[in-house]
Design a protein around this motif. Structure first.
Motif, PDB file in Angstrom:
ATOM      1  N   LEU A 139      57.986  38.409  -4.707  1.00 40.35           N
ATOM      2  CA  LEU A 139      58.654  38.197  -3.488  1.00 40.35           C
ATOM      3  C   LEU A 139      59.964  38.317  -3.609  1.00 40.35           C
ATOM      4  O   LEU A 139      60.765  39.047  -2.688  1.00 40.35           O
ATOM      5  N   LYS A 140      60.449  37.754  -4.605  1.00 37.51           N
ATOM      6  CA  LYS A 140      61.803  37.683  -5.069  1.00 37.51           C
ATOM      7  C   LYS A 140      62.620  39.118  -5.159  1.00 37.51           C
ATOM      8  O   LYS A 140      63.551  39.634  -4.966  1.00 37.51           O
ATOM      9  N   ASN A 141      61.637  39.831  -6.280  1.00 40.32           N
ATOM     10  CA  ASN A 141      61.978  41.157  -6.525  1.00 40.32           C
ATOM     11  C   ASN A 141      62.084  41.954  -5.142  1.00 40.32           C
ATOM     12  O   ASN A 141      62.934  43.060  -5.268  1.00 40.32           O
ATOM     13  N   PHE A 142      61.139  41.862  -4.468  1.00 41.60           N
ATOM     14  CA  PHE A 142      61.028  42.722  -3.120  1.00 41.60           C
ATOM     15  C   PHE A 142      62.382  42.455  -2.314  1.00 41.60           C
ATOM     16  O   PHE A 142      62.905  43.375  -1.885  1.00 41.60           O
ATOM     17  N   ASP A 143      62.661  41.090  -2.171  1.00 39.30           N
ATOM     18  CA  ASP A 143      63.786  40.851  -1.561  1.00 39.30           C
ATOM     19  C   ASP A 143      65.168  41.586  -1.951  1.00 39.30           C
ATOM     20  O   ASP A 143      65.924  41.906  -1.236  1.00 39.30           O
ATOM     21  N   LYS A 144      65.255  41.422  -3.494  1.00 39.08           N
ATOM     22  CA  LYS A 144      66.375  42.056  -3.854  1.00 39.08           C
ATOM     23  C   LYS A 144      66.441  43.538  -3.799  1.00 39.08           C
ATOM     24  O   LYS A 144      67.455  44.059  -3.418  1.00 39.08           O
ATOM     25  N   ALA A 145      65.161  44.049  -4.007  1.00 40.75           N
ATOM     26  CA  ALA A 145      65.218  45.607  -3.905  1.00 40.75           C
ATOM     27  C   ALA A 145      65.456  46.039  -2.515  1.00 40.75           C
ATOM     28  O   ALA A 145      66.269  47.197  -2.320  1.00 40.75           O
ATOM     29  N   LEU A 146      64.913  45.302  -1.564  1.00 38.87           N
ATOM     30  CA  LEU A 146      65.268  45.573  -0.143  1.00 38.87           C
ATOM     31  C   LEU A 146      66.792  45.466   0.139  1.00 38.87           C
ATOM     32  O   LEU A 146      67.284  46.352   0.962  1.00 38.87           O
ATOM     33  N   THR A 147      67.556  44.625  -0.432  1.00 41.63           N
ATOM     34  CA  THR A 147      68.867  44.225  -0.313  1.00 41.63           C
ATOM     35  C   THR A 147      69.915  45.482  -0.750  1.00 41.63           C
ATOM     36  O   THR A 147      70.635  46.063  -0.382  1.00 41.63           O
ATOM     37  N   VAL A 148      69.178  46.026  -2.153  1.00 43.16           N
ATOM     38  CA  VAL A 148      70.040  47.250  -2.748  1.00 43.16           C
ATOM     39  C   VAL A 148      69.512  48.455  -1.704  1.00 43.16           C
ATOM     40  O   VAL A 148      70.508  49.321  -1.326  1.00 43.16           O
ATOM     41  N   LEU A 149      68.511  48.557  -1.174  1.00 44.39           N
ATOM     42  CA  LEU A 149      67.969  49.723  -0.546  1.00 44.39           C
ATOM     43  C   LEU A 149      68.901  49.974   0.870  1.00 44.39           C
ATOM     44  O   LEU A 149      69.558  50.891   1.363  1.00 44.39           O
ATOM     45  N   ARG A 150      68.860  48.583   1.715  1.00 45.26           N
ATOM     46  CA  ARG A 150      69.441  48.475   2.794  1.00 45.26           C
ATOM     47  C   ARG A 150      71.167  48.883   2.522  1.00 45.26           C
ATOM     48  O   ARG A 150      71.797  49.701   3.183  1.00 45.26           O
ATOM     49  N   SER A 151      71.837  48.623   1.445  1.00 41.11           N
ATOM     50  CA  SER A 151      73.297  48.790   1.122  1.00 41.11           C
ATOM     51  C   SER A 151      73.208  50.128   0.842  1.00 41.11           C
ATOM     52  O   SER A 151      74.295  50.727   1.260  1.00 41.11           O
ATOM     53  N   ARG A 152      72.498  50.848   0.349  1.00 43.59           N
ATOM     54  CA  ARG A 152      72.613  52.397  -0.181  1.00 43.59           C
ATOM     55  C   ARG A 152      72.373  53.086   1.339  1.00 43.59           C
ATOM     56  O   ARG A 152      73.183  54.140   1.352  1.00 43.59           O
ATOM     57  N   ILE A 153      71.680  52.909   2.123  1.00 37.10           N
ATOM     58  CA  ILE A 153      71.369  53.492   3.371  1.00 37.10           C
ATOM     59  C   ILE A 153      72.759  53.159   4.043  1.00 37.10           C
ATOM     60  O   ILE A 153      73.279  54.025   4.796  1.00 37.10           O
ATOM     61  N   TYR A 154      73.385  51.919   4.179  1.00 38.94           N
ATOM     62  CA  TYR A 154      74.455  51.798   4.910  1.00 38.94           C
ATOM     63  C   TYR A 154      75.632  52.573   4.371  1.00 38.94           C
ATOM     64  O   TYR A 154      76.521  53.017   4.989  1.00 38.94           O
TER      65      TYR A 154
END
Length: 357
Positions: A262-277
């Motif tokens: 779950l923590k790895n998912f949250d971290k990965a989602l943060t990176v993904l969101r930042s790359r899209i941004y």
């Protein structure tokens, strides 16, 4: 300037009232947006209030000199003016700088990505040296750095390393680090004693929040796999590592630093969101590039921004022509002078824009 400051004070009063309204408090996105605006305006309003008090004190002392007959009172007024008047111009300079339009991303946390470039094993070692440099700088600033993912080089360092950095004004200070960093030195693997040139690319992405990027979770494919990094007994036995693929853009992000899926998912989602941004941000920057030609603000990863020359203990930033002959201190995290001078250069560009409008 006074007209601008009065308008800011009026807006600050409006935001102060709006932020207390029940309909705003219950709307998380609106509340976060107004809270950030309140914090930014509060700094300017406090400085403006101090400036107005200074002007009032100066005017009061001058009135005493004009109307007062008592010599002792006049001497006191003269002494007060001698103390107050020199404060006026520096205070005005601070206010002028505060009125320069700021990058709205400056207050954000960041995703730091470092990748070894040309130079093979030596490039990976240099990428590791750069990561250590930023680690030391974060420690000095009191920021929190946490790893997201990494691939080690065969002779040390990292082929790629990704980390999240949290703190105050992180992006505002680190955004100028994006680009190609070049190193000139004799590698540990060199037997002939020849100087080699290698490079590593650094990307500093503003960390996007949910209010910045709206991701449809149906557009994301999630895969899990066994972690290959340090992590104790759970490594290679549980599917805690997470890989996310954003289908519309083809972006792939993985995280294996935490033991919890779950923590790895949250971290990965943060990176993904930042790359899209960052993609959307780049589109915006490209759209206004013809209007704004900043010498330090492009952050293009293909730009060679800095050279680290070990034989001469020299570090040169090519954007502003600044050279420091103390490479060991720089590699130990002492990069303040580069950051300060780059921010000054950016402010100068913004002031030129303001004057041209």
């Amino acid at each position: 300037m006074i007209h601008q400051l009065e308008a800011i004070k009026e807006r600050f009063n409006e935001v102060s009232q709006q932020i207390m309204m029940p309909e705003v408090v219950s709307d998380q996105k609106k509340f976060m947006k107004l809270s950030k605006e309140y914090k930014d305006l509060d700094k300017i309003v406090k400085q403006y209030d101090s400036y107005r008090k200074l002007l009032s004190d100066i005017e009061g002392a001058r009135d005493i000199l004009i109307t007062e007959k008592d010599e002792d009172m006049r001497e006191l007024a003269k002494a007060e003016l001698d103390e107050l008047v020199p404060q006026k111009e520096p205070m005005e300079d601070v206010l002028k700088e505060m009125l320069i339009p700021k990058d709205p991303n400056d207050s954000k946390n960041v995703i730091l990505e470092i990748r070894g470039g040309t130079g093979g094993d030596e490039a990976a070692i240099f990428a590791g040296d750069l990561f250590r440099m930023y680690q030391r700088f974060c420690d000095k600033m009191g920021w929190r750095l946490s790893l997201t993912d990494y691939t080690e080089g065969s002779s040390g360092g990292y082929k790629e390393i990704i980390a999240q950095i949290e703190g105050e004004d992180v992006y505002g200070k680190l955004k100028f680090e994006s680009g190609v960093h070049r190193v000139q030195r004799v590698p540990a693997t060199e037997t002939q004693g020849r100087i080699h040139t290698s490079a590593a690319s650094v990307a500093v992405l503003p960390e996007a929040e949910e209010v910045d990027v709206d991701i449809n979770m149906n557009d994301i494919r999630k895969d899990t796999f066994c972690s290959s990094g340090a992590g104790g007994q759970s490594v290679n036995t549980t599917y805690s590592a997470v890989r996310l693929t954003h289908i519309p853009t083809g972006l792939v992000v993985q995280c294996q630093d935490e033991r919890s899926q779950l923590k790895n998912f949250d971290k990965a989602l943060t990176v993904l969101r930042s790359r899209i941004y960052e993609i959307e941000l780049q589109k915006h920057n490209d759209a206004i590039a013809s209007q704004r030609k900043s010498m330090v603000g492009s952050g293009d990863r293909s730009d060679k921004i800095r050279t680290y020359n070990y034989p001469q203990s020299r570090v040169t930033d090519h954007r502003i022509g600044l050279t420091i002959y103390n490479l060991s201190a720089v590699m130990d995290g002492d990069i303040d002078e580069f950051i300060d001078q780059l921010r000054i250069a950016e402010n100068a560009e913004r002031m030129k824009e303001g004057a041209a409008v």
